[in-house]
Write an enzyme that holds these catalytic residues in place. Structure first.
Site, PDB file in Angstrom:
ATOM      1  N   ASP A  20       0.866  -1.178   0.000  1.00 46.98           N
ATOM      2  CA  ASP A  20       0.000   0.000   0.000  1.00 46.98           C
ATOM      3  C   ASP A  20       0.903   1.228   0.000  1.00 46.98           C
ATOM      4  O   ASP A  20       1.389   1.640   1.053  1.00 46.98           O
ATOM      5  CB  ASP A  20      -0.922   0.011   1.221  1.00 46.98           C
ATOM      6  CG  ASP A  20      -1.927   1.162   1.177  1.00 46.98           C
ATOM      7  OD1 ASP A  20      -1.698   2.127   0.429  1.00 46.98           O
ATOM      8  OD2 ASP A  20      -2.939   1.095   1.910  1.00 46.98           O
ATOM      9  N   HIS A 135      -5.874  12.594  13.603  1.00 38.71           N
ATOM     10  CA  HIS A 135      -6.933  12.457  12.590  1.00 38.71           C
ATOM     11  C   HIS A 135      -8.079  11.567  13.068  1.00 38.71           C
ATOM     12  O   HIS A 135      -9.172  11.598  12.480  1.00 38.71           O
ATOM     13  CB  HIS A 135      -6.367  11.856  11.299  1.00 38.71           C
ATOM     14  CG  HIS A 135      -5.296  12.680  10.653  1.00 38.71           C
ATOM     15  ND1 HIS A 135      -5.485  13.995  10.308  1.00 38.71           N
ATOM     16  CD2 HIS A 135      -4.017  12.368  10.304  1.00 38.71           C
ATOM     17  CE1 HIS A 135      -4.366  14.457   9.756  1.00 38.71           C
ATOM     18  NE2 HIS A 135      -3.463  13.495   9.749  1.00 38.71           N
ATOM     19  N   HIS A 195      -0.469  18.053   8.375  1.00 39.15           N
ATOM     20  CA  HIS A 195      -1.850  17.740   8.012  1.00 39.15           C
ATOM     21  C   HIS A 195      -2.809  18.325   9.043  1.00 39.15           C
ATOM     22  O   HIS A 195      -2.490  18.390  10.233  1.00 39.15           O
ATOM     23  CB  HIS A 195      -2.073  16.223   7.943  1.00 39.15           C
ATOM     24  CG  HIS A 195      -1.214  15.520   6.952  1.00 39.15           C
ATOM     25  ND1 HIS A 195       0.016  14.974   7.275  1.00 39.15           N
ATOM     26  CD2 HIS A 195      -1.394  15.273   5.625  1.00 39.15           C
ATOM     27  CE1 HIS A 195       0.547  14.417   6.200  1.00 39.15           C
ATOM     28  NE2 HIS A 195      -0.282  14.588   5.182  1.00 39.15           N
ATOM     29  N   ASP A 286       6.280  16.056  10.019  1.00 39.00           N
ATOM     30  CA  ASP A 286       6.177  16.067   8.561  1.00 39.00           C
ATOM     31  C   ASP A 286       6.096  17.499   8.050  1.00 39.00           C
ATOM     32  O   ASP A 286       6.062  17.737   6.844  1.00 39.00           O
ATOM     33  CB  ASP A 286       4.993  15.238   8.070  1.00 39.00           C
ATOM     34  CG  ASP A 286       3.722  15.466   8.872  1.00 39.00           C
ATOM     35  OD1 ASP A 286       3.696  16.392   9.718  1.00 39.00           O
ATOM     36  OD2 ASP A 286       2.752  14.710   8.677  1.00 39.00           O
ATOM     37  N   TYR A 326       8.000  11.536   8.500  1.00 41.49           N
ATOM     38  CA  TYR A 326       8.253  10.328   7.713  1.00 41.49           C
ATOM     39  C   TYR A 326       9.614  10.334   7.016  1.00 41.49           C
ATOM     40  O   TYR A 326       9.958   9.373   6.351  1.00 41.49           O
ATOM     41  CB  TYR A 326       7.111  10.145   6.702  1.00 41.49           C
ATOM     42  CG  TYR A 326       5.775  10.168   7.421  1.00 41.49           C
ATOM     43  CD1 TYR A 326       5.364   9.076   8.174  1.00 41.49           C
ATOM     44  CD2 TYR A 326       4.981  11.309   7.418  1.00 41.49           C
ATOM     45  CE1 TYR A 326       4.173   9.102   8.885  1.00 41.49           C
ATOM     46  CE2 TYR A 326       3.778  11.348   8.121  1.00 41.49           C
ATOM     47  CZ  TYR A 326       3.391  10.245   8.852  1.00 41.49           C
ATOM     48  OH  TYR A 326       2.225  10.278   9.582  1.00 41.49           O
TER      49      TYR A 326
END
Length: 741
Positions: A20, A135, A195, A286, A326
């Protein structure tokens, strides 16, 4: 009290079992590489290590539905195909037989950290966890997140430790207006992941006890999670109006200047007005340089500065919990910077020019405009008739001011025809905030090969007094200096100044020179020196000249009280002189600025956040002098806050100069903040007085063309001046006066 590091090796167990490309970046090495780097730097050894525990069913239920918790529990017995099928029901999620255990540990780590901080066992800390959480929603996994770690910690703090906000009926629906009766305890959540943490937003958007701030890559809604409610005009619901603050980045490539500008011009004004008892950080890296998700350019040391700026809130009670990140090298270095700062080490100097991108400035301005109806600290621009083009009678009454900083001084705005900033560009500052076209961030190898982890000197803070004071209480690692400069050398520096001829002034100068040399040689990080009041100006003049001649390339001097600018101070860009306490607001040049001491706490904060720190970060000094001269008018907590915030500059190399008759309590509190402790809270802040606002707006209008960190436009909304027509001719007319309606 120390810094906690909460971790459990079992959190490396969960991993992707099938192909994935979207999810493969969330891998166990994120934790192992980071922990290895912390150990290599010797930072883990300096922390109080806590082993994470699993959050209980009841604790998970503080924010998640029982059905959802039960669903995640069942993943422990599912096969690979069943796990993949279940994962496909959510957005950007993979499940593993160890997911439930790991996610409970991640949530439990946050709970342990909050308990340790709020019970006083530690001062602050970091929970090194995965999976991330911001999230995750009440009944849905999302974006690698299973349980919402920060939200669970906030709900736990409210339930167990009483951190909640009581809103009386007359305030309901009015946004963040301060209730004057009683003291309530509130939580600030700062989400610097790249994010949008929509899970936290959904869980607290109607809750006035939690102020949620998120910056995130948005690109006008074209970046994941593609939500309309990630934009700046999503400000909360019901009683929570104004307690959700979204700062959408509409281009990639945001860097150090953009992040610092966002804190100074948006987050911190609201945070001081909110006055939290606890700061939780959704610490996603990130948003750092090199990360494939964010494509931003903020270097690891920027996160040291962000952490430092948050530590002046909530008496330093800061709990950071890992979210994204990441690029393993960038992640590990950024975490080290954060932990180093939590431990009290000075933040390393920032690299690169401090010039915010035009797109970043527009985003910050948009967020300020969306929040202005709910926050007095963003409404100050409209309180005075000669600030934003709306005429108000000079004696118009203004309510809500305190008098704790009151001085018998009325600011006089100097005509720009006789005192104006020099038109030339500064030798050390870029010319303007130009934005590069959106493009992937460059490889970070050049910035990460030699990380700016500057070990603190063995002596962090030294106090140099002419006579020991038995009532002075200092932390055990703060040294009382015994030495002094050679007499011949001291006399040579004193010779041009008549006020330094007296024995006590000469003695004090010798101790200051000895301390300053130790700082410039790297033996001492920061210090406090005393001088007779009659010799304060001359001593400061000598300190400036000595610093510049013995290694300082750029020197920032913040002088408070009746301290005249040294007559021979050059305009060569090596010295930035800021006088707070003069009789008038004046910009003699872009490097020599004077403003009256703000009358109110709100004005003081606005001056520091809206003028002093933007100039200081734009200047990027390598030595800071803070002089509290005769009639400086600051109380201990205000002086401590100023010193603490300036400590973020110059690698913490700050020298505070006091009058000899200053109270021992003032010297003691300054010594504690210069060694890395949090300043005491100022309490609920008042709004700025009209005079404070007028002086600040005048100086910003004069200095903005030369200083990119000041170029966040001030939002002029019609509601700021009821009944007035918004003038569109600009904030300042051609002669430096406010445009009139």
């Amino acid at each position: 009290m120390g810094t906690a590091l909460v971790y459990h090796e079992d959190m490396t167990a969960t991993r992707l079992l099938w192909d994935d490309p979207e999810c493969e970046i969330e891998r166990p090495e994120r934790l192992t590489a980071t922990l290895d780097r912390l150990r290599q730097r010797g930072l883990e050894q300096r922390c109080l290590r806590l082993s994470a525990r699993e959050a209980s069913k009841e604790e998970l239920g503080l924010v998640h539905s029982p059905e959802y918790v039960s669903l995640v529990r069942k993943t422990q017995v599912l096969g690979e195909e069943e796990l993949q099928a279940l994962s496909g029901q959510f957005d950007a999620i993979y499940f593993h037989p160890s997911t439930f255990h790991c996610a409970r540990l991640a949530a439990g780590a946050g709970l342990q950290l909050v308990d340790a901080v709020l019970t006083g066992a530690v001062r602050n800390g970091l929970a090194l966890v995965r999976p991330p959480g911001h999230h995750s929603q009440r009944a849905a996994a999302n974006g690698f997140c299973v349980f919402n770690n920060v939200a669970i910690a906030a709900a736990h703090a409210k339930q167990k430790h009483g951190l909640h906000r009581c809103v009386p009926g007359w305030l309901q629906g009015c946004g963040p207006r301060r209730h004057s009766k009683g003291r309530h305890r509130w939580i600030l959540i700062v989400d610097w992941d790249v994010h949008h943490g929509q899970g936290i937003q959904y869980l607290f958007e109607d809750d006035p006890s939690v102020l949620y701030f998120s910056w995130h890559r948005y690109e006008h809604g074209r970046f994941w999670p593609f939500l309309r409610e990630s934009d700046a005009d999503a400000v909360g619901r019901g009683q929570g109006l104004g307690f959700t603050v979204n700062l959408p980045w509409n281009q990639v490539g945001m860097g150090n200047a953009d992040y610092v500008a966002a804190f100074l011009h948006l987050l911190l004004p609201l945070a001081f007005e909110f006055d939290p008892e606890l700061v939780l950080v959704s610490a996603g890296f990130d948003s750092a340089i090199g990360d494939p998700e964010g494509q931003m350019q903020a270097t690891p040391e920027c996160f040291a500065h962000l952490t430092h700026l948050l530590q002046v809130l909530a008496s330093g009670r800061v709990c950071a919990m890992l979210e994204g990140g990441y690029h393993l090298e960038s992640l590990a270095e950024s975490v080290c910077m954060t932990v180093q700062t939590l431990l009290g080490d000075p933040a390393p100097p920032l690299s690169g020019p401090m010039v915010p991108c035009q797109s970043a400035l527009e985003s910050i301005q948009s967020a300020r405009a969306a929040q202005a109806p709910y926050w007095k600290s963003l409404q100050l621009q409209g309180q005075c008739g000669q600030v934003l083009g709306c005429r108000i009678p000079p004696q118009a009454p203004c309510s809500g001011y305190d008098s704790e900083l009151s001085l018998d001084v009325t600011p006089v705005l100097t005509s720009p025809s006789t005192h104006s900033p020099e038109g030339r560009p500064p030798p050390l500052l870029p010319g303007g905030p130009m934005c590069k076209a959106a493009a992937p961030a460059p490889a970070p190898s050049s910035l990460l090969d030699q990380p700016c982890l500057c070990p603190a000197p063995s002596v962090r803070t030294t106090v140099a007094l002419t006579a020991p004071d038995i009532t002075l209480v200092l932390p055990p690692d703060v040294i009382q200096q015994e030495g002094s400069a050679l007499r011949e050398e001291t006399e040579a520096w004193a010779r041009p100044h008549e006020s330094l001829a007296r024995k006590e002034a000469l003695t004090a100068l010798g101790k200051l020179l000895y301390l300053l040399d130790g700082m410039l040689d790297g033996q001492v990080n920061s210090g406090i020196a005393a001088t007779p009041a009659s010799a304060a100006a001359a001593t400061l003049d000598v300190a400036i000249q000595r610093g510049l001649s013995h290694g300082a390339q750029r020197l920032l001097c913040v002088a408070l009280g009746q301290l005249d600018r040294p007559p021979d101070l050059a305009h060569d860009g090596r010295t930035l002189w800021l006088n707070i306490g003069g009789k008038e607001a004046a910009a003699l040049s872009m490097f020599q600025v004077s403003t009256p001491l703000p009358v109110m706490t709100g004005g003081f904060l606005s001056c520091i956040l809206g003028l002093v720190l933007p100039l200081a970060y734009g200047f990027q000094p390598d030595l800071v002098l803070v002089a509290l001269g005769p009639g400086h008018g600051l109380q201990g907590p205000h002086a401590a806050l100023l010193a603490a915030m300036l400590r973020g500059l110059a690698g913490g190399r700050v020298l505070a100069l006091l009058e000899e008759d200053s109270t021992p309590q003032l010297a003691g509190i300054l010594a504690r903040v210069l060694r890395g402790e949090a300043p005491p809270s100022l309490g609920p802040s008042s709004v700025a007085s009209p005079e404070d606002v007028q002086a600040l707006m005048y100086l910003r209008g004069q200095l903005e063309p030369q200083w990119a960190m000041l170029q966040v436009r001030l939002i002029a909304e019609a509601w700021l001046c009821p009944g007035a027509r918004l003038c569109r001719r600009g904030r300042w007319g051609g002669q430096g006066r406010a445009s009139e309606c």
